[in-house]
Design a protein around this motif. Structure first.
Motif, mmCIF file in Angstrom:
data_model
loop_
_atom_site.group_PDB
_atom_site.id
_atom_site.type_symbol
_atom_site.label_atom_id
_atom_site.label_comp_id
_atom_site.label_asym_id
_atom_site.label_seq_id
_atom_site.Cartn_x
_atom_site.Cartn_y
_atom_site.Cartn_z
ATOM 1 N N GLU A 191 16.509 9.423 7.229
ATOM 2 C CA GLU A 191 15.484 9.958 9.110
ATOM 3 C C GLU A 191 16.525 11.044 9.318
ATOM 4 O O GLU A 191 14.933 11.849 10.058
ATOM 5 C CB GLU A 191 16.061 8.808 10.067
ATOM 6 N N ARG B 94 10.997 1.352 7.936
ATOM 7 C CA ARG B 94 12.445 2.085 9.565
ATOM 8 C C ARG B 94 11.645 3.046 9.607
ATOM 9 O O ARG B 94 11.398 3.603 10.539
ATOM 10 C CB ARG B 94 13.775 1.457 8.132
ATOM 11 N N SER C 35 20.016 6.107 7.152
ATOM 12 C CA SER C 35 19.960 6.740 8.852
ATOM 13 C C SER C 35 20.095 8.577 8.277
ATOM 14 O O SER C 35 19.670 10.025 8.769
ATOM 15 C CB SER C 35 21.670 6.931 9.043
ATOM 16 N N GLU C 36 21.017 8.839 7.010
ATOM 17 C CA GLU C 36 20.447 10.329 6.417
ATOM 18 C C GLU C 36 19.157 10.582 6.492
ATOM 19 O O GLU C 36 18.661 11.886 6.427
ATOM 20 C CB GLU C 36 21.475 10.329 4.967
ATOM 21 N N VAL D 244 18.458 12.036 16.692
ATOM 22 C CA VAL D 244 19.469 11.581 15.169
ATOM 23 C C VAL D 244 20.349 10.928 14.796
ATOM 24 O O VAL D 244 20.778 11.972 16.300
ATOM 25 C CB VAL D 244 18.998 11.221 13.338
ATOM 26 N N ASP D 245 21.140 10.557 14.561
ATOM 27 C CA ASP D 245 22.994 10.140 13.890
ATOM 28 C C ASP D 245 22.934 11.700 13.661
ATOM 29 O O ASP D 245 22.689 12.201 12.420
ATOM 30 C CB ASP D 245 23.235 9.267 13.384
ATOM 31 N N ALA E 197 24.918 11.890 10.683
ATOM 32 C CA ALA E 197 23.896 11.379 9.518
ATOM 33 C C ALA E 197 23.574 12.416 8.843
ATOM 34 O O ALA E 197 23.222 13.405 7.867
ATOM 35 C CB ALA E 197 23.049 10.218 9.743
ATOM 36 N N PHE F 7 10.332 4.525 12.973
ATOM 37 C CA PHE F 7 11.130 6.260 13.464
ATOM 38 C C PHE F 7 10.394 7.189 13.817
ATOM 39 O O PHE F 7 10.495 7.887 14.270
ATOM 40 C CB PHE F 7 11.975 6.678 11.852
#
Length: 424
Positions: free
Chosen positions: A266, A210, A263-264, A363-364, A367, A214
């Protein structure tokens, strides 16, 4: 009133104003921490217990108290070296033993610098204790062992380079010194980025796949993601980018991988990529090159003025002792420029803000905030610091301010009420 007396009066006014300002800032900081000691900030609820928050607050108070005493001790040393006759005595001692050559002047400047390093080291030893939060806070205030060693090496190199250029005797020596310092600063940055931390490649698996995807998506060329067992990476965020060009490595700490979800992780990598972008390159170095040009120009000017020496309690006739002049001017800059420290920090904070602005697009951002809160939760991140104290004493924003900045910088249409909480 002659020029020497005017300069002496200004110097003493600024010096005692530094003492007063430092004490005032410490009182503000202590008040802010005590007022918020008995309640965990909203963003850290569920991550930090009240007892842990109180312990972190107490550790921060201890660290800031030691830091303030250290600042006062440095200013007392400035007085002893100037009006106390320390520079005159030590310069005469070295000259009588070794002559007045280039080596003597370099040694003189390095020894005075060492005196300040010893003071800082002593306070580091006094402040450090076995509690994790306290150790982290002291590390943020005084720097890691690796950073201290690199700073000493850099100090030796830049003092030697400047005094060597000065010994040439040309009227434009200060331009040569400015160029030499610029080369050393850029070189030190490149070397520090090139020296890899002890790390191993991230094991094959879903996370590695992942993160590799990314990095490819955001167009960041590197040798991949690596893992280190130290929490003391250069950025203090659990992520560090070492190397240059295609030899770059994205280094994560084991604790970051354990505590954060993919996610965090990233999000933290995206922010560090932004930091790397704005800390390396022409735009990042330009403000410092301009300031250093002014510094060396003023050094050249003051070195020819008898009132400069007399105003600092040093007899004239030292203008040929370049190490003495360099030390005197450095002490003068330390005293007079203290009120301007927020401008320096503002430049560094602006680089952080630009990094966050670019990373929230990748990114989010929820996150990113939850990752920041989680990683900082056991590193005294919940402590509420005074904004004015922070702007004078930190080259980086604290976790609380960073979280608020990220929320503010996030695209407006994505913002939801309370969506930035760690458990969202």
């Amino acid at each position: 009133m002659n020029d020497a007396l005017i300069f002496e009066s200004l110097f003493l006014i600024f010096l005692f104003a530094n003492i007063a300002l430092g004490f005032y800032l410490y009182l503000r900081e202590a008040k802010s921490i005590r007022e918020h000691r008995n309640k965990v900030p909203y963003v850290f609820s569920g991550l930090v217990s009240l007892d842990a928050h109180k312990a972190a607050s107490d550790a921060r108070l201890h660290a800031d108290k030691v830091n303030e005493i250290r600042h006062l001790s440095n200013l007392v040393l400035v007085l002893l070296l100037t009006f106390g006759g320390g520079i005159t005595w030590f310069s005469s001692l070295l000259t009588n033993q070794l002559g007045n050559g280039l080596f003597t002047q370099i040694l003189f400047a390095l020894c005075v610098g060492l005196a300040f390093l010893v003071i800082n080291g002593l306070f580091f030893a006094i402040a450090k204790n076995s509690e994790k939060n306290s150790s982290y806070l002291i590390l943020r205030n005084f720097g890691s062992t690796r950073s201290k060693v690199s700073n000493i090496v850099f100090f030796v190199l830049i003092v030697s380079a400047v005094l060597t250029c000065w010994s040439v005797g040309a009227s434009y020596w200060w331009i040569l010194a400015w160029v030499a310092s610029a080369v050393l600063v850029i070189g030190a940055s490149v070397v520090s980025r090139s020296i890899a931390y002890s790390a191993h490649p991230l094991s094959d698996g879903e996370l590695k796949s992942r993160l590799d995807q990314f990095l490819g998506k955001v167009g960041f060329e590197s040798k991949g993601v690596f893992v280190a067992n130290s929490d003391r990476l250069g950025s203090g965020s659990g992520v560090f980018i070492s190397g240059l060009g295609t030899n770059k490595k994205v280094v994560l700490t084991e604790s970051l991988i354990e505590r954060l979800n993919p996610s965090e992780i990233e999000a933290m990598i995206a922010n560090e990529i932004g930091q790397y972008k704005y800390q390396i390159g022409f735009r990042a170095y330009l403000p410092y090159r301009i300031l250093s040009f002014i510094f060396f120009g003023l050094l050249s000017y003051f070195s020819t003025k008898p009132w400069f020496f007399q105003g600092l309690g040093v007899s004239s006739g030292f203008d040929e002792k370049h190490g003495v002049v360099l030390v005197l001017f450095a002490l003068t800059a330390y005293v007079f420029l203290f009120p301007l420290i927020p401008l320096r920090n503002a430049l560094l904070w602006k680089a952080e803000e630009n990094a966050e602005r670019s990373s929230v697009k990748l990114v989010d951002w929820n996150a990113m905030i939850s990752g920041t809160a989680k990683f900082a939760s056991d590193k005294a991140g919940s402590v509420t610091l005074d904004p004015l104290y922070l702007v004078f004493n930190s080259t980086r924003t604290d976790s609380m301010h960073r979280i608020m900045d990220i929320q503010h910088l996030a695209p407006r249409h994505t913002r939801q009420r309370d969506s930035w909480l760690p458990n969202a």
